[in-house]
Enzyme design. Structure first.
Site, PDB file in Angstrom:
ATOM      1  N   ASP A   1      43.550 -26.067  18.442  1.00  0.00           N
ATOM      2  CA  ASP A   1      42.650 -27.093  17.805  1.00  0.00           C
ATOM      3  C   ASP A   1      43.330 -28.242  17.364  1.00  0.00           C
ATOM      4  O   ASP A   1      43.063 -29.533  17.823  1.00  0.00           O
ATOM      5  CB  ASP A   1      41.711 -26.529  16.883  1.00  0.00           C
ATOM      6  CG  ASP A   1      40.526 -25.548  17.550  1.00  0.00           C
ATOM      7  OD1 ASP A   1      39.593 -25.374  16.677  1.00  0.00           O
ATOM      8  OD2 ASP A   1      40.867 -25.320  18.473  1.00  0.00           O
TER       9      ASP A   1
ATOM     10  N   LEU B   1      33.521 -26.782  18.576  1.00  0.00           N
ATOM     11  CA  LEU B   1      34.085 -28.189  19.068  1.00  0.00           C
ATOM     12  C   LEU B   1      35.201 -28.756  18.393  1.00  0.00           C
ATOM     13  O   LEU B   1      35.697 -29.655  18.410  1.00  0.00           O
ATOM     14  CB  LEU B   1      32.762 -29.142  19.175  1.00  0.00           C
ATOM     15  CG  LEU B   1      31.890 -28.722  20.394  1.00  0.00           C
ATOM     16  CD1 LEU B   1      30.848 -29.804  20.233  1.00  0.00           C
ATOM     17  CD2 LEU B   1      32.135 -28.361  21.461  1.00  0.00           C
TER      18      LEU B   1
HETATM   19  N1  LIG Z   1      32.342 -34.240   8.714  1.00  0.00           N
HETATM   20  C1  LIG Z   1      32.958 -33.151   7.735  1.00  0.00           C
HETATM   21  N2  LIG Z   1      33.625 -33.413   6.423  1.00  0.00           N
HETATM   22  C2  LIG Z   1      34.006 -32.616   5.819  1.00  0.00           C
HETATM   23  N3  LIG Z   1      34.486 -31.331   6.187  1.00  0.00           N
HETATM   24  C3  LIG Z   1      34.134 -31.145   7.662  1.00  0.00           C
HETATM   25  C4  LIG Z   1      33.500 -31.976   8.584  1.00  0.00           C
HETATM   26  N4  LIG Z   1      33.251 -31.337   9.617  1.00  0.00           N
HETATM   27  C5  LIG Z   1      33.753 -30.143   9.731  1.00  0.00           C
HETATM   28  N5  LIG Z   1      34.362 -29.927   8.288  1.00  0.00           N
HETATM   29  C6  LIG Z   1      35.065 -28.706   7.865  1.00  0.00           C
HETATM   30  O1  LIG Z   1      35.280 -27.807   9.013  1.00  0.00           O
HETATM   31  C7  LIG Z   1      34.519 -26.677   8.704  1.00  0.00           C
HETATM   32  C8  LIG Z   1      33.953 -26.071  10.077  1.00  0.00           C
HETATM   33  O2  LIG Z   1      35.172 -25.670  10.549  1.00  0.00           O
HETATM   34  P1  LIG Z   1      35.198 -24.415  11.609  1.00  0.00           P
HETATM   35  O3  LIG Z   1      34.275 -23.393  10.853  1.00  0.00           O
HETATM   36  O4  LIG Z   1      36.408 -24.128  12.131  1.00  0.00           O
HETATM   37  O5  LIG Z   1      34.133 -24.812  12.734  1.00  0.00           O
HETATM   38  P2  LIG Z   1      34.231 -25.719  14.128  1.00  0.00           P
HETATM   39  O6  LIG Z   1      35.891 -26.175  13.863  1.00  0.00           O
HETATM   40  O7  LIG Z   1      34.204 -25.090  15.365  1.00  0.00           O
HETATM   41  O8  LIG Z   1      33.503 -26.866  13.720  1.00  0.00           O
HETATM   42  C9  LIG Z   1      33.278 -27.105   7.727  1.00  0.00           C
HETATM   43  O9  LIG Z   1      32.992 -25.942   7.030  1.00  0.00           O
HETATM   44  C10 LIG Z   1      33.947 -28.118   6.846  1.00  0.00           C
HETATM   45  O10 LIG Z   1      34.854 -27.352   5.798  1.00  0.00           O
HETATM   46  C1  LIG Z   2      38.481 -18.741  17.861  1.00  0.00           C
HETATM   47  C2  LIG Z   2      39.777 -19.616  18.125  1.00  0.00           C
HETATM   48  O1  LIG Z   2      40.557 -19.498  19.114  1.00  0.00           O
HETATM   49  C3  LIG Z   2      39.110 -21.124  18.241  1.00  0.00           C
HETATM   50  C4  LIG Z   2      38.205 -21.637  16.931  1.00  0.00           C
HETATM   51  O2  LIG Z   2      37.669 -22.995  17.370  1.00  0.00           O
HETATM   52  P1  LIG Z   2      36.554 -23.511  16.580  1.00  0.00           P
HETATM   53  O3  LIG Z   2      36.979 -23.625  15.258  1.00  0.00           O
HETATM   54  O4  LIG Z   2      35.318 -22.600  16.269  1.00  0.00           O
HETATM   55  O5  LIG Z   2      36.461 -24.981  17.137  1.00  0.00           O
HETATM   56  C5  LIG Z   2      40.639 -19.764  16.633  1.00  0.00           C
HETATM   57  C6  LIG Z   2      41.893 -20.248  16.817  1.00  0.00           C
HETATM   58  O6  LIG Z   2      42.318 -20.492  17.860  1.00  0.00           O
HETATM   59  O7  LIG Z   2      42.354 -20.722  15.827  1.00  0.00           O
HETATM   60 MG   LIG Z   3      37.454 -25.030  13.652  1.00  0.00          MG
END
Ligand SMILES: Nc1ncnc2c1ncn2[C@@H]1O[C@H](COP(=O)(O)OP(=O)(O)O)[C@@H](O)[C@H]1O
Ligand SMILES: C[C@@](O)(CCOP(=O)(O)O)CC(=O)O
Ligand SMILES: [Mg+2]
Length: 303
Positions: free
Chosen positions: A138, A92
């Site tokens: 994103d 997300l």
């Molecule tokens: N509330 C938060 N505080 C600090 N860092 C955060 C927080 N939420 C997300 N992050 C950072 O973003 C990372 C997750 O990003 P990602 O792996 O791209 O997953 P997504 O974007 O799908 O949630 C976490 O490991 C952390 O480093």
């Molecule tokens: C897999 C991808 O297309 C989306 C990643 O989305 P998220 O960090 O999982 O929310 C990677 C990107 O666009 O950088």
């Molecule tokens: Mg992400």
């Protein structure tokens, strides 16, 4: 003390393909990350257990943002306090929302006068550095809000849509999943290249149907996209169970959102089916909730 906020996002179409410059359609949602910055004796992260020094391993995205601001102004003592409604590692866009909100808060605090485009570009640089490879999706959505087409960086007509989100509760690191796909693409460049082209065609086809409000066809295209995401190895048993439970309950379309491998799926439903689909996803083992698309990007909440 300054507080900013930025939205999370869903991919209607095109995740992973967009990493290779193909087309994706993403939309901001009404879950937001809030970041408060204030004066402090050193550069520190505030958390429930008190303040700790900013650590590149623990907070890679925030660390990268602060390093960029050191190139713009004299960054000495500042505390960064993050409160986010966005489930982490769930597709997300929590990383992008936190990144963009931190950039915006520091921009206001140090009066560096960054434009929204500057903020989106800095955010993309941060995600690329931390994840090894990242599309601008994103961070662009978290900056500008609304429904966007990438790589065109185009804001599309906004549609106020209600989406059922099903969270498998399985953390998935975008960095890891994106590198797995890159390795698969190295092994099968023609096959994976054609799959990415097909996902791109789905996004480009889907734009018109979204703008026309033909959500039956949008749902059909989401289902095709889901099959292709499974084919590049970013699905999972849990995600499939939620996807098929939502469709059985009447969703127009449902698919993974974001990196996959865990995290969330989304289901596009007619209003009358929303709660039935949400209950079906919960019964299938997901933490399901309904979110609304949002036209609001990054903003300052309080100064
Ligand atoms: N509330 C938060 N505080 C600090 N860092 C955060 C927080 N939420 C997300 N992050 C950072 O973003 C990372 C997750 O990003 P990602 O792996 O791209 O997953 P997504 O974007 O799908 O949630 C976490 O490991 C952390 O480093
Ligand atoms: C897999 C991808 O297309 C989306 C990643 O989305 P998220 O960090 O999982 O929310 C990677 C990107 O666009 O950088
Ligand atoms: Mg992400």
């Amino acid at each position: 003390m300054i507080t900013s906020s930025a939205p999370g996002k869903i991919f209607l179409f095109g995740e992973h393909a967009v990493v290779y410059g193909k087309t994706a359609i993403a939309c901001a949602i009404d879950l937001r990350a809030h970041v408060t910055v204030d004066e402090a004796p050193s550069i520190q992260m505030k958390g429930p257990g008190g303040s700790i020094d900013l650590n590149p391993r623990k907070h890679p995205y925030i660390y990268s943002v602060v390093e960029k601001f050191k190139g713009l102004t004299d960054v000495t003592g500042v505390s960064i306090d993050i409160h986010s409604d966005i489930p982490v590692g769930s597709g997300l866009g929590s990383s992008a929302a936190v990144t963009i909100a931190t950039i915006k808060a520091l921009d206001a605090y140090y009066e560096t006068n960054l434009t929204l485009e500057d903020i989106a570009q800095m955010g993309h640089l941060v995600e690329s550095e931390v994840q090894g490879r990242a599309s601008p999706t994103d961070t662009f959505v978290s900056t500008f809000g609304g429904m966007v087409q990438i790589p065109d960086r185009k804001k599309l007509g906004f549609h106020d849509m209600l989406i059922v989100i099903g969270n498998t509760g399985k953390f998935s690191s975008t960095r890891k999943i994106v590198s797995n796909v890159a390795a698969l693409r190295e092994r099968h460049p023609i096959v994976i290249g054609q799959i990415m082209d097909t996902i791109s065609a789905i996004s480009e086809t889907g734009v018109d149907f979204i703008q026309e409000g033909d959500f039956h066809t949008v749902g059909e295209l989401m289902n095709i996209n889901q099959g292709l995401l499974d084919s590049i190895g970013v699905g999972s048993k849990e995600l499939s169970e939620l996807v098929y439970a939502s469709r059985k309950a009447g969703a127009l379309g449902s698919k993974i959102t974001g990196a996959g491998g865990g995290g969330c799926m989304i289901a596009l439903c007619e209003h009358k089916n929303l709660s039935r689909v949400a209950h079906a996803v919960k019964r299938a083992g997901g933490d399901s909730f309904i979110c609304r698309t949002s036209n609001t990007g990054v903003r300052i909440e309080t100064k």
